[in-house]
Design a protein around this motif. Sequence first.
Motif, mmCIF file in Angstrom:
data_model
loop_
_atom_site.group_PDB
_atom_site.id
_atom_site.type_symbol
_atom_site.label_atom_id
_atom_site.label_comp_id
_atom_site.label_asym_id
_atom_site.label_seq_id
_atom_site.Cartn_x
_atom_site.Cartn_y
_atom_site.Cartn_z
ATOM 1 N N LYS B 353 0.768 -1.141 -0.014
ATOM 2 C CA LYS B 353 0.033 -0.027 -0.150
ATOM 3 C C LYS B 353 0.802 1.394 -0.093
ATOM 4 O O LYS B 353 0.397 2.379 0.259
ATOM 5 C CB LYS B 353 -1.112 0.005 1.042
ATOM 6 N N VAL B 354 2.150 1.056 -0.131
ATOM 7 C CA VAL B 354 3.126 2.424 -0.154
ATOM 8 C C VAL B 354 3.203 2.737 -1.641
ATOM 9 O O VAL B 354 3.880 1.694 -2.292
ATOM 10 C CB VAL B 354 4.345 1.970 0.686
ATOM 11 N N PHE B 355 3.528 4.027 -1.858
ATOM 12 C CA PHE B 355 3.752 4.198 -3.103
ATOM 13 C C PHE B 355 4.543 5.732 -2.994
ATOM 14 O O PHE B 355 4.745 5.973 -1.974
ATOM 15 C CB PHE B 355 2.222 5.074 -4.016
ATOM 16 N N LEU B 356 5.010 6.007 -4.176
ATOM 17 C CA LEU B 356 6.215 7.101 -4.037
ATOM 18 C C LEU B 356 5.840 8.244 -5.054
ATOM 19 O O LEU B 356 5.187 8.070 -6.292
ATOM 20 C CB LEU B 356 7.476 6.454 -4.684
ATOM 21 N N ALA B 357 5.821 9.368 -4.607
ATOM 22 C CA ALA B 357 5.690 10.680 -5.227
ATOM 23 C C ALA B 357 7.208 11.418 -5.330
ATOM 24 O O ALA B 357 7.200 11.869 -4.027
ATOM 25 C CB ALA B 357 4.327 11.563 -4.892
ATOM 26 N N ASN B 358 7.623 11.641 -6.548
ATOM 27 C CA ASN B 358 8.744 11.955 -6.234
ATOM 28 C C ASN B 358 9.362 12.904 -7.326
ATOM 29 O O ASN B 358 8.694 13.128 -8.455
ATOM 30 C CB ASN B 358 10.041 10.839 -6.298
ATOM 31 N N GLN B 359 10.488 13.624 -7.495
ATOM 32 C CA GLN B 359 11.127 14.482 -8.417
ATOM 33 C C GLN B 359 12.799 14.185 -8.306
ATOM 34 O O GLN B 359 13.099 14.333 -7.346
ATOM 35 C CB GLN B 359 10.924 15.954 -8.130
ATOM 36 N N ILE B 360 13.215 14.127 -9.643
ATOM 37 C CA ILE B 360 14.663 13.722 -9.515
ATOM 38 C C ILE B 360 15.480 14.601 -10.426
ATOM 39 O O ILE B 360 16.643 14.367 -10.995
ATOM 40 C CB ILE B 360 14.890 12.239 -9.845
ATOM 41 N N ASN B 361 14.657 15.806 -11.216
ATOM 42 C CA ASN B 361 15.480 16.576 -12.187
ATOM 43 C C ASN B 361 15.943 17.798 -11.696
ATOM 44 O O ASN B 361 16.015 18.702 -12.353
ATOM 45 C CB ASN B 361 14.269 16.554 -13.146
ATOM 46 N N GLY B 362 15.775 18.030 -10.316
ATOM 47 C CA GLY B 362 16.450 19.273 -9.707
ATOM 48 C C GLY B 362 15.204 20.378 -9.374
ATOM 49 O O GLY B 362 15.485 21.124 -8.755
ATOM 50 N N SER B 363 14.004 20.067 -9.963
ATOM 51 C CA SER B 363 13.118 20.957 -9.589
ATOM 52 C C SER B 363 12.275 20.373 -8.152
ATOM 53 O O SER B 363 12.293 19.193 -7.986
ATOM 54 C CB SER B 363 12.003 21.120 -10.957
ATOM 55 N N PHE B 364 11.860 21.509 -7.681
ATOM 56 C CA PHE B 364 11.004 21.303 -6.284
ATOM 57 C C PHE B 364 9.652 20.504 -6.906
ATOM 58 O O PHE B 364 8.962 20.564 -7.638
ATOM 59 C CB PHE B 364 10.765 22.798 -6.067
ATOM 60 N N ILE B 365 9.346 19.573 -5.922
ATOM 61 C CA ILE B 365 8.265 18.630 -5.924
ATOM 62 C C ILE B 365 6.959 19.539 -5.951
ATOM 63 O O ILE B 365 6.699 20.365 -5.103
ATOM 64 C CB ILE B 365 8.188 17.691 -4.950
ATOM 65 N N LYS B 366 6.158 19.339 -7.008
ATOM 66 C CA LYS B 366 4.925 20.185 -6.890
ATOM 67 C C LYS B 366 3.722 19.409 -6.569
ATOM 68 O O LYS B 366 3.923 18.368 -6.692
ATOM 69 C CB LYS B 366 4.626 20.879 -8.442
ATOM 70 N N PRO B 367 2.673 20.330 -6.119
ATOM 71 C CA PRO B 367 1.540 19.361 -5.458
ATOM 72 C C PRO B 367 0.970 18.530 -6.610
ATOM 73 O O PRO B 367 0.537 17.492 -6.268
ATOM 74 C CB PRO B 367 0.618 20.582 -5.348
ATOM 75 N N SER B 368 1.269 19.002 -7.955
ATOM 76 C CA SER B 368 0.661 18.049 -9.080
ATOM 77 C C SER B 368 1.308 16.629 -9.019
ATOM 78 O O SER B 368 0.900 15.714 -9.207
ATOM 79 C CB SER B 368 0.657 18.854 -10.559
ATOM 80 N N ASP B 369 2.638 16.752 -8.729
ATOM 81 C CA ASP B 369 3.243 15.648 -8.706
ATOM 82 C C ASP B 369 2.806 14.480 -7.913
ATOM 83 O O ASP B 369 2.843 13.283 -7.782
ATOM 84 C CB ASP B 369 4.912 15.916 -8.152
ATOM 85 N N VAL B 370 2.289 15.210 -6.578
ATOM 86 C CA VAL B 370 1.675 14.217 -5.566
ATOM 87 C C VAL B 370 0.174 13.956 -6.005
ATOM 88 O O VAL B 370 -0.165 12.704 -5.824
ATOM 89 C CB VAL B 370 1.425 14.825 -4.334
ATOM 90 N N LEU B 371 -0.471 14.920 -6.542
ATOM 91 C CA LEU B 371 -1.752 14.449 -6.841
ATOM 92 C C LEU B 371 -2.015 13.724 -8.082
ATOM 93 O O LEU B 371 -2.715 12.829 -8.047
ATOM 94 C CB LEU B 371 -2.400 16.228 -7.369
ATOM 95 N N ASN B 372 -1.212 13.591 -8.731
ATOM 96 C CA ASN B 372 -1.239 12.696 -9.982
ATOM 97 C C ASN B 372 -1.011 11.235 -9.271
ATOM 98 O O ASN B 372 -1.619 10.325 -9.774
ATOM 99 C CB ASN B 372 0.216 12.731 -10.879
ATOM 100 N N ILE B 373 -0.340 11.150 -8.347
ATOM 101 C CA ILE B 373 -0.114 9.551 -7.920
ATOM 102 C C ILE B 373 -1.565 9.202 -7.123
ATOM 103 O O ILE B 373 -1.874 8.228 -7.179
ATOM 104 C CB ILE B 373 1.082 9.622 -6.730
ATOM 105 N N ILE B 374 -2.045 10.375 -6.262
ATOM 106 C CA ILE B 374 -3.036 10.142 -5.645
ATOM 107 C C ILE B 374 -4.185 9.552 -6.608
ATOM 108 O O ILE B 374 -5.190 8.599 -6.267
ATOM 109 C CB ILE B 374 -3.551 11.480 -4.904
ATOM 110 N N ARG B 375 -4.304 10.337 -7.862
ATOM 111 C CA ARG B 375 -5.301 10.045 -8.858
ATOM 112 C C ARG B 375 -5.032 8.535 -9.260
ATOM 113 O O ARG B 375 -6.085 7.896 -9.222
ATOM 114 C CB ARG B 375 -5.196 11.151 -10.059
ATOM 115 N N ILE B 376 -3.790 8.299 -9.564
ATOM 116 C CA ILE B 376 -3.559 6.875 -9.984
ATOM 117 C C ILE B 376 -4.145 5.874 -8.929
ATOM 118 O O ILE B 376 -4.723 4.906 -9.352
ATOM 119 C CB ILE B 376 -2.159 6.658 -10.331
ATOM 120 N N ILE B 377 -3.582 6.128 -7.781
ATOM 121 C CA ILE B 377 -4.144 5.372 -6.512
ATOM 122 C C ILE B 377 -5.783 5.070 -6.459
ATOM 123 O O ILE B 377 -6.269 3.929 -6.226
ATOM 124 C CB ILE B 377 -3.669 5.624 -5.046
ATOM 125 N N GLN B 378 -6.353 6.012 -6.784
ATOM 126 C CA GLN B 378 -7.797 6.243 -6.455
ATOM 127 C C GLN B 378 -8.357 5.656 -7.856
ATOM 128 O O GLN B 378 -9.750 5.634 -7.715
ATOM 129 C CB GLN B 378 -8.369 7.792 -6.304
#
Lengths: 267, 382, 65
Positions: B353-378
Amino acid sequence: MAVKDYIREKFFPHIWCPGCGHGIIMGGLIRAIETLQKEKNDIVIVSGIGCSSRICGYLDFHTLHTIHGRALAFATGVKLSRPELTVIAPMGDGDAFAIGGNHLIHAARRNIDITAIIMNNNIYGMTGGQYSPSTGYGEFATTAPYSNIDHPFDFVNLAIGAGASFVARTTTYHVTSMIKIIEKAIMHHGFSVVEIMSQCPTYFGRKNKFASAVEMLKYYRDHTTPIGSKDKKNNPDLIERGIFIEKEMPEYCDEYDKIIKMASKGE
Amino acid sequence: MKDNVVFVQGNEAIVEAALYAGLNFFAGYPITPSTEIAELLSLRLPQKGGKFIQMEDELSSMCAIIGASLTGKKSMTATSGPGFSLKQEAIGFAVMTETPSVIVNVQRGGPSTGLPTSGSQGDVMQAKWGTHGEHAIITMTASNNQDAFAVTVDAFNLSETFRTPVILLFDEVVAHTRERLVIPKPDEIKVIQRLKTSVKEGTDYHPYLPREDGRLPMSDFGGVHRYNVTGLAHDMWGFPTTDSTTVYNLMHHLVDKIQGHTKEIARTKEYYLDDAECLLISYGSSARTALHVTEDRRLRGEKIGLLELQTLWPFPAEEVKKKCLNASCVIVVEMNMGQILHEVKKAIDDPEKVFLANQINGSFIKPSDVLNIIRIIQGRGA
Amino acid sequence: MTKKKKMKPNIKREWCKGCGICVEFCPEDALIMDEMEKAVLAYPDKCTGCMLCELRCPDLAIELV
């Protein structure tokens, strides 16, 4: 006090090989400290890694046996935070001029009051006889089985070039002058470098056709000469020994104290 | 505005906190994005009689603070990515010799020179395992200036309490974000002083003999007790040994003194956890995004919460397990490819039940990066 | 260094590793190596107490007393 008052007797006999010059240097260092009548609690010995570094375990001072090449970096931290302490850093040739060469030239540049004693046996002894930055061109080592094609550093000139305010060279054969030089180096208010040629009969000697420690001491006797001697003019290959540089320069901890005074006024 | 309220960047908050905690000696080497710490301390330390030195490299900076610490001074160095790699051997020496010291690593993109001016959280595992050999270490982090101040003071306290190097694993975003900082009044946060030995001169002092409570009182270099400090395996006097029982006990002591106090060391912050069905776990600057998402979704009536980790090592596995118990999904938000994600998976019974919302390109993690994962889970797609 | 003359070397046998430096460089040939490869003061009358054996002993095994 006698020599035995400065050592941790329970660890003797020491781990160095029969005839190893490092024991002679340790004896010389103790006698210099004895003559200067320094309090044992005021002395910090900082060593690196290798045969030389094991000196820490035997000396009854504050002793800091660190990592390879970084003795002077640790010593800088000790000295700058407690300038009233006498800080002495005995190091091997690899410690001082290979892996730790950068720290030596920068300590020299700062002129921080630390006494660096280079126990130069021209070899990495602890790891079994590999060539070091002072192994000569054409000499042999376990990693130079065909002969060494590296050219050695001249430690004295390197230290002078780096700005050390006290630079000397001596050998384990010339014990009485060695003791006097160490005394002067410790008393010198600034960074001092003392190169002591020290025999390694087990590895350097065996690889380079010296039959014994005695033969190596004879070599030091016969192939060195006081600075500026007549012999040197007749035989330029002789290695000079003595004090090459001894000059007054602003010492780093003193200078930092001035910074503190300036800074506290500004606040 | 009160004069203890300042508008500063994270690096300045770290400096204020270090001075608050009693920092007396700093050695460092310039590197982006941590350099402001050295710059500011070169100005501030001598004002209070402390010492600052810019060493010739990162390795010597770490060595110098260990030397200074042994004379009784609270000591710190600060660096970033490549410099943190260079310090590792000496950090191991501090672990082995149990020398209190604080190491700030303002993380930047890596490996190698990577992204010097961009944020990253890629050094989480390096903080734990960067130096060779089995050991334990304390690593702390924070997501804003006020917390950076608090954990920095904490780092000094823990370092003295457990006689260990403590790593402050900040990231570029926190270090360079300017925001309000309220500097606590003296004594508002407890500052722990070094525990000194009460053994009198002439009596045998054992620098490495733990008391009943596991603590080891220290004696300063230059004091009345002359002892040996070595990176070799050593006995209770600090002398080298290869005796298998002594070495076994030493290794256990080094690890147990930290792992055995995980609860005491662990710092976490909780947001809306009581009824959270979706649990975010994050730390450092990523937790700012995670908090934004949490608050935003709460307004929409979603049962979401955030567990912010401030202690990364020792990993607070039990606490994480407890908090995850009632969540139907857990999302770890971090700027790497899952370094804390795997710790969370290890800690709980249902890692699927554990998922990852991340960013590795040097830019700050945006809320949409997290929301996208939430949507996929839902099951709503990306 | 400040010791008076006429002191003689006392050799701690358990510390002596038998390198022979003291024997070779004794100006008076007062020392010899014994059958156990340890240094001994064979000719105490020759010893002038110059201390060179003590100073050059790598094992710190010699003390003039």
